[in-house]
Design a protein around this motif. Structure first.
Motif, mmCIF file in Angstrom:
data_model
loop_
_atom_site.group_PDB
_atom_site.id
_atom_site.type_symbol
_atom_site.label_atom_id
_atom_site.label_comp_id
_atom_site.label_asym_id
_atom_site.label_seq_id
_atom_site.Cartn_x
_atom_site.Cartn_y
_atom_site.Cartn_z
ATOM 1 N N LEU A 44 0.815 -1.208 0.000
ATOM 2 C CA LEU A 44 0.000 0.000 0.000
ATOM 3 C C LEU A 44 0.850 1.260 0.000
ATOM 4 N N ASP A 45 1.959 1.222 0.695
ATOM 5 C CA ASP A 45 2.808 2.420 0.760
ATOM 6 C C ASP A 45 3.454 2.756 -0.580
ATOM 7 N N GLU A 67 -11.469 0.832 6.063
ATOM 8 C CA GLU A 67 -11.027 1.773 7.091
ATOM 9 C C GLU A 67 -9.571 1.527 7.487
ATOM 10 N N ASP A 68 -9.179 0.264 7.562
ATOM 11 C CA ASP A 68 -7.800 -0.074 7.895
ATOM 12 C C ASP A 68 -6.854 0.378 6.778
ATOM 13 N N ALA A 69 -7.237 0.108 5.538
ATOM 14 C CA ALA A 69 -6.409 0.529 4.408
ATOM 15 C C ALA A 69 -6.287 2.044 4.361
ATOM 16 N N LYS A 78 -8.597 9.899 0.299
ATOM 17 C CA LYS A 78 -9.939 10.263 0.752
ATOM 18 C C LYS A 78 -10.750 8.976 0.881
ATOM 19 N N ILE A 79 -11.655 8.954 1.840
ATOM 20 C CA ILE A 79 -12.585 7.837 1.965
ATOM 21 C C ILE A 79 -13.987 8.394 1.752
ATOM 22 N N HIS A 80 -14.739 7.695 0.920
ATOM 23 C CA HIS A 80 -16.122 8.094 0.649
ATOM 24 C C HIS A 80 -17.029 6.931 1.069
ATOM 25 N N VAL A 81 -17.861 7.172 2.051
ATOM 26 C CA VAL A 81 -18.778 6.145 2.558
ATOM 27 C C VAL A 81 -20.162 6.412 1.992
ATOM 28 N N VAL A 82 -20.711 5.408 1.321
ATOM 29 C CA VAL A 82 -22.047 5.515 0.750
ATOM 30 C C VAL A 82 -23.034 5.002 1.793
ATOM 31 N N GLU A 83 -23.772 5.906 2.377
ATOM 32 C CA GLU A 83 -24.700 5.559 3.460
ATOM 33 C C GLU A 83 -25.771 4.574 2.988
#
Length: 112
Positions: A44-45, A67-69, A78-83
């Protein structure tokens, strides 16, 4: 009992929703050791400093992986969470896919 993602995968891949006539519907149990040994975070790095967008459903069985990644990833990220969406919901349900496409357009419109 099967997991939510197993039930959803069956509904997606084995019904007219997404089935394909030549699919053999087989899973190699002999692959379990390879799957268990796979480390999705190992490199990942090496992605940084390229822009990285994580998209996940709020009800996804895989949410904790995302979330861990995200925590491990370097910027820009950026993290985008689709509710309300599960993992499989994001494949083809218009109310969720539309949100995903908008998130992609916004993020990569700025990042690329």
């Amino acid at each position: 009992h099967t997991s939510v993602i197993q039930r959803e995968a069956y509904e997606y891949y084995r019904t007219p929703r997404c089935s394909y006539p030549t699919s053999v519907n087989r899973y190699l149990v002999s692959s379990n050791d390879k799957l268990a040994a796979f480390d999705a975070f190992a490199y990942l790095d090496t992605v940084a400093p390229r822009p990285l967008l994580f998209i996940v459903g709020s009800r996804a069985d895989t949410l904790y992986f995302t979330e861990d990644a995200y925590r491990r990833a370097k910027e820009p990220k950026k993290i985008h969470v689709v509710e309300g969406a599960s993992h499989v919901d994001l494949y083809d349900k218009p109310e969720y896919v539309t949100q995903v496409v908008e998130a992609l357009k916004e993020f990569f419109g700025k990042a690329l």
